[in-house]
Scaffold this motif. Structure first.
Motif, PDB file in Angstrom:
ATOM      1  N   GLU A  86       1.021   3.840 -29.451  1.00 62.18           N
ATOM      2  CA  GLU A  86      -0.066   2.931 -29.114  1.00 62.18           C
ATOM      3  C   GLU A  86      -1.297   3.359 -29.904  1.00 62.18           C
ATOM      4  O   GLU A  86      -1.620   4.538 -29.965  1.00 62.18           O
ATOM      5  CB  GLU A  86      -0.343   3.007 -27.614  1.00 62.18           C
ATOM      6  N   ALA A  87      -1.944   2.381 -30.529  1.00 58.46           N
ATOM      7  CA  ALA A  87      -3.195   2.638 -31.229  1.00 58.46           C
ATOM      8  C   ALA A  87      -4.327   2.225 -30.307  1.00 58.46           C
ATOM      9  O   ALA A  87      -4.393   1.076 -29.871  1.00 58.46           O
ATOM     10  CB  ALA A  87      -3.257   1.847 -32.527  1.00 58.46           C
ATOM     11  N   LEU A  88      -5.197   3.165 -29.967  1.00 58.60           N
ATOM     12  CA  LEU A  88      -6.355   2.886 -29.135  1.00 58.60           C
ATOM     13  C   LEU A  88      -7.580   2.899 -30.036  1.00 58.60           C
ATOM     14  O   LEU A  88      -7.744   3.818 -30.851  1.00 58.60           O
ATOM     15  CB  LEU A  88      -6.490   3.951 -28.041  1.00 58.60           C
ATOM     16  N   LEU A  89      -8.426   1.878 -29.930  1.00 62.12           N
ATOM     17  CA  LEU A  89      -9.574   1.724 -30.816  1.00 62.12           C
ATOM     18  C   LEU A  89     -10.876   1.710 -30.037  1.00 62.12           C
ATOM     19  O   LEU A  89     -10.992   1.007 -29.027  1.00 62.12           O
ATOM     20  CB  LEU A  89      -9.452   0.423 -31.616  1.00 62.12           C
ATOM     21  N   TRP A  90     -11.850   2.475 -30.540  1.00 61.43           N
ATOM     22  CA  TRP A  90     -13.189   2.532 -29.960  1.00 61.43           C
ATOM     23  C   TRP A  90     -14.223   2.172 -31.019  1.00 61.43           C
ATOM     24  O   TRP A  90     -14.091   2.594 -32.176  1.00 61.43           O
ATOM     25  CB  TRP A  90     -13.505   3.937 -29.453  1.00 61.43           C
ATOM     26  N   PRO A  91     -15.275   1.456 -30.651  1.00 65.33           N
ATOM     27  CA  PRO A  91     -16.346   1.180 -31.616  1.00 65.33           C
ATOM     28  C   PRO A  91     -17.121   2.454 -31.954  1.00 65.33           C
ATOM     29  O   PRO A  91     -17.185   3.385 -31.150  1.00 65.33           O
ATOM     30  CB  PRO A  91     -17.243   0.175 -30.896  1.00 65.33           C
ATOM     31  N   ARG A  99     -13.668   1.454 -36.593  1.00 65.59           N
ATOM     32  CA  ARG A  99     -13.286   1.849 -35.242  1.00 65.59           C
ATOM     33  C   ARG A  99     -12.680   3.239 -35.321  1.00 65.59           C
ATOM     34  O   ARG A  99     -12.075   3.606 -36.327  1.00 65.59           O
ATOM     35  CB  ARG A  99     -12.255   0.884 -34.630  1.00 65.59           C
ATOM     36  N   PHE A 100     -12.831   4.001 -34.233  1.00 69.41           N
ATOM     37  CA  PHE A 100     -12.165   5.284 -34.151  1.00 69.41           C
ATOM     38  C   PHE A 100     -10.815   5.006 -33.527  1.00 69.41           C
ATOM     39  O   PHE A 100     -10.727   4.468 -32.419  1.00 69.41           O
ATOM     40  CB  PHE A 100     -12.965   6.287 -33.318  1.00 69.41           C
ATOM     41  N   ARG A 117     -10.742   0.491 -40.401  1.00 72.32           N
ATOM     42  CA  ARG A 117     -11.527  -0.745 -40.453  1.00 72.32           C
ATOM     43  C   ARG A 117     -11.297  -1.521 -39.161  1.00 72.32           C
ATOM     44  O   ARG A 117     -10.176  -1.577 -38.645  1.00 72.32           O
ATOM     45  CB  ARG A 117     -11.083  -1.583 -41.662  1.00 72.32           C
ATOM     46  N   ALA A 118     -12.353  -2.089 -38.613  1.00 71.28           N
ATOM     47  CA  ALA A 118     -12.257  -2.878 -37.379  1.00 71.28           C
ATOM     48  C   ALA A 118     -11.430  -4.132 -37.628  1.00 71.28           C
ATOM     49  O   ALA A 118     -11.524  -4.727 -38.714  1.00 71.28           O
ATOM     50  CB  ALA A 118     -13.654  -3.260 -36.892  1.00 71.28           C
ATOM     51  N   THR A 138     -11.474   3.474 -45.999  1.00 68.18           N
ATOM     52  CA  THR A 138     -10.604   4.304 -45.171  1.00 68.18           C
ATOM     53  C   THR A 138      -9.372   4.722 -45.981  1.00 68.18           C
ATOM     54  O   THR A 138      -9.119   4.190 -47.072  1.00 68.18           O
ATOM     55  CB  THR A 138     -10.162   3.544 -43.914  1.00 68.18           C
ATOM     56  N   VAL A 139      -8.590   5.619 -45.425  1.00 65.64           N
ATOM     57  CA  VAL A 139      -7.368   6.091 -46.074  1.00 65.64           C
ATOM     58  C   VAL A 139      -6.464   4.905 -46.402  1.00 65.64           C
ATOM     59  O   VAL A 139      -5.982   4.760 -47.530  1.00 65.64           O
ATOM     60  CB  VAL A 139      -6.626   7.113 -45.179  1.00 65.64           C
ATOM     61  N   ASP A 140      -6.227   4.052 -45.435  1.00 71.45           N
ATOM     62  CA  ASP A 140      -5.325   2.917 -45.609  1.00 71.45           C
ATOM     63  C   ASP A 140      -5.814   1.975 -46.708  1.00 71.45           C
ATOM     64  O   ASP A 140      -5.031   1.501 -47.529  1.00 71.45           O
ATOM     65  CB  ASP A 140      -5.182   2.172 -44.281  1.00 71.45           C
TER      66      ASP A 140
END
Length: 185
Positions: A86-91, A99-100, A117-118, A138-140
């Motif tokens: 699961e990928a959890l995203l925070w601003p 996003r973190f 990236r958001a 970002t890396v991606d």
């Protein structure tokens, strides 16, 4: 003696910045001023974060992020090979288009944590080495723009390397901190 304020999102951004100061102290200084905090406050945030990470009574990585950042803005199921996670995203207010992201396997084991990236945000236009500016991607994003790309070990836990193929076939190493581009070596 006064009680210490709870460690929150602002403190966490200071931790991200502290590691990035190894690469670009001038950008970190500008960001720190934008956040309205002193150098001492940044050092204290980093000290407190390290104490949480190293505490024998620690909450576990995923629970630590939830306690510091609150509930995630979004969650996305992902499958990477045989791993369901699961990928959890925070601003991250300092970088509104990022996003973190914390990648957690079943049972809550965290195996990756970095800036991405958001969803819906436009990434940078990357075509040449000069497009790779500090904190630009970002890396991606770098891996997609300069394929084929291969991951390389970082010099510290919050750092990643990426062997990129530039136009013309030259292979260079990009360094990232917390998933955000820092420099091309």
């Amino acid at each position: 003696m006064t009680a210490t304020a709870p460690f929150g999102p602002l403190d966490f951004q200071l931790v991200l910045l502290r590691r990035m100061a190894d690469f670009h102290p001038e950008l970190v200084e500008e960001a720190r001023r934008e956040l309205g905090v002193s150098t001492a406050a940044m050092r204290e945030a980093n000290r407190r974060w390290q104490a949480m990470v190293r505490s024998p009574k620690g909450r576990g990585t995923l629970n630590r992020y939830r306690s510091v950042l609150g509930e995630p803005e979004s969650r996305q199921a992902r499958r990477i090979g045989d791993l369901e996670c699961e990928a959890l995203l925070w601003p991250v207010p300092l970088w509104p288009d990022l996003r973190f992201e914390v990648m957690a396997a079943r049972g809550g084991s965290v195996w990756n944590e970095w800036l991405v990236r958001a969803p819906g945000a436009t990434g940078p236009d990357l075509h040449t080495a000069t497009d790779l500016r500090p904190w630009s991607c970002t890396v991606d994003e770098a891996a997609r723009a300069f394929a084929p790309a291969s991951p390389l070990p970082g010099s510290a836990p919050t750092r990643w390397g990426l062997a990129l193929t530039l136009p013309g076939g030259e292979i260079r190493t990009a360094e990232f901190c917390w998933g955000l581009f820092q420099r091309l070596v």
